[in-house]
Scaffold this active site. Structure first.
Site: not given
Ligand SMILES: NC(=O)c1ccc[n+]([C@@H]2O[C@H](COP(=O)([O-])OP(=O)(O)OC[C@H]3O[C@@H](n4cnc5c(N)ncnc54)[C@H](O)[C@@H]3O)[C@@H](O)[C@H]2O)c1
Length: 312
Positions: A10, A13, A120, A151, A175
């Site tokens: 993934g 971002n 998440n 934060r 979280h």
């Molecule tokens: N744990 C934390 O503190 C925290 C903080 C921020 C974001 N997050 C979570 O992290 C995740 C990612 O956030 P983001 O902002 O990077 O989202 P994003 O949409 O920018 O990136 C997610 C990526 O996952 C890829 N993806 C989806 N299904 C896939 C698969 N089967 N195989 C490979 N890649 C796949 C998508 O193509 C995309 O590039 C979200 O679930 C978000 O809620 C968690």
């Protein structure tokens, strides 16, 4: 440098920000990226590799499928992020499906990897990863506590108007909206937070910390935070690769610690080459115990939904 390889599944971002941090810090030999979006993935691999070169880092970055083998650490950020008005829990079933498919595939070619989960709702995704992979609990842990603590530190230094970089905070629990900021463990330049701010100010900081993710989701309008999450994840990778035994708040499976079993929650964890080296049991006051219990109940509700609707 000993040969060290990190996989990132993934590269949206958070994944791309994490890979950028790792590549420019020169802490591993190789980073392999994986994503469903093939052209985007290749663009990220090239761009981040060029950033590594600008930083005179020897880390090789690629997006080659056949290279996604024998990683020491794999970070999973694959999944959908929140949109305004959504809670992390609204992502549950969609991201559980993604988590299951990516981890099942990853373990086949990465038999010794430690997995850091970022997707998440975090605690439920760590539970999903454990259940889908069958890996031991020391090899699967989630990133959230470092972010939530950062934060809290941000809001404390903003409130004080000083102290940036000198604030030590600790946030436990799930979280989610009922994470547990441990006010009595917070210090600013060695001084207790409780001696620096009033009860009301501290309560305001706790509320701001709990809503810290939602604040950014609302401002962005289409997605969630990524610089602090990406950087926080890189700290966990670094501690594991370098076997530092640094203690960070991480989401792990509890098996009796803090009085809970078979549930994932954020607690202080010593990180090293085996992933979770030790879970640290802090002394909690009655109020913190109650808040931790509430947070565990929220995670349990998600886990029950997974057990009833997903793992059937
Ligand atoms: N744990 C934390 O503190 C925290 C903080 C921020 C974001 N997050 C979570 O992290 C995740 C990612 O956030 P983001 O902002 O990077 O989202 P994003 O949409 O920018 O990136 C997610 C990526 O996952 C890829 N993806 C989806 N299904 C896939 C698969 N089967 N195989 C490979 N890649 C796949 C998508 O193509 C995309 O590039 C979200 O679930 C978000 O809620 C968690």
């Amino acid at each position: 440098m000993e040969n060290k390889k990190v996989g990132v599944i993934g590269v949206g971002n958070v994944g791309a920000t994490l890979a950028f941090n790792l590549a420019t810090k020169n802490i591993c030999n190789e980073i392999v990226l994986k994503d469903l979006r093939e052209d985007y993935l290749q663009a990220m691999a090239i761009d981040i590799s060029q950033a590594a070169n600008a930083a005179n880092s020897s880390t090789n970055v690629s997006g080659d499928k056949e290279d996604f083998v024998n990683c020491d650490v794999i970070v999973i950020t694959a999944g959908i992020p929140r949109k305004p008005g959504m809670s992390r829990d609204d992502l549950l079933l969609t991201n559980a499906k993604i988590m299951t498919s990516v981890i099942e595939e990853a373990v086949l070619t990465n038999k010794d990897a430690i997995f850091i989960i970022v997707s998440n709702p975090l605690d439920a995704m760590v539970y999903t990863a454990l259940k889908a992979s069958g890996l031991p609990k020391n090899r699967i842990l989630g990133m959230a506590g470092i972010l939530d603590s950062s934060r809290m530190a941000h809001f404390i230094s903003k409130k004080l108007g000083t102290g940036q970089g000198k604030v030590k905070t600790a946030v436990m629990g799930g979280h989610g909206d009922d994470m547990v900021p441990l006010v009595n463990y917070c210090t600013v330049d060695g001084k207790k937070l409780t001696e620096l701010l009033s009860k009301e100010d501290i309560e305001e900081i706790v509320t701001l910390t709990r809503n810290g993710g939602a604040q950014i989701v609302k401002l962005l309008g289409n997605g969630s935070a990524y610089y602090a999450p990406g950087y926080s994840s890189s700290l966990m990778v670094e501690a594991i690769l370098n076997d530092t035994k640094e203690t960070y708040p991480c989401a792990v499976l509890l098996e009796g610690e803090y009085g809970y079993k078979d549930i994932v929650a954020g607690v202080p964890v010593k990180l090293g080459k085996n992933g979770v080296e030790e879970i640290i049991e802090l002394e909690l006051n009655e109020n913190q115990k109650e808040e931790f219990s509430k947070s565990i109940t929220s995670v349990k509700e998600l886990v029950n939904t997974l057990d009833q609707k997903f793992f059937v």
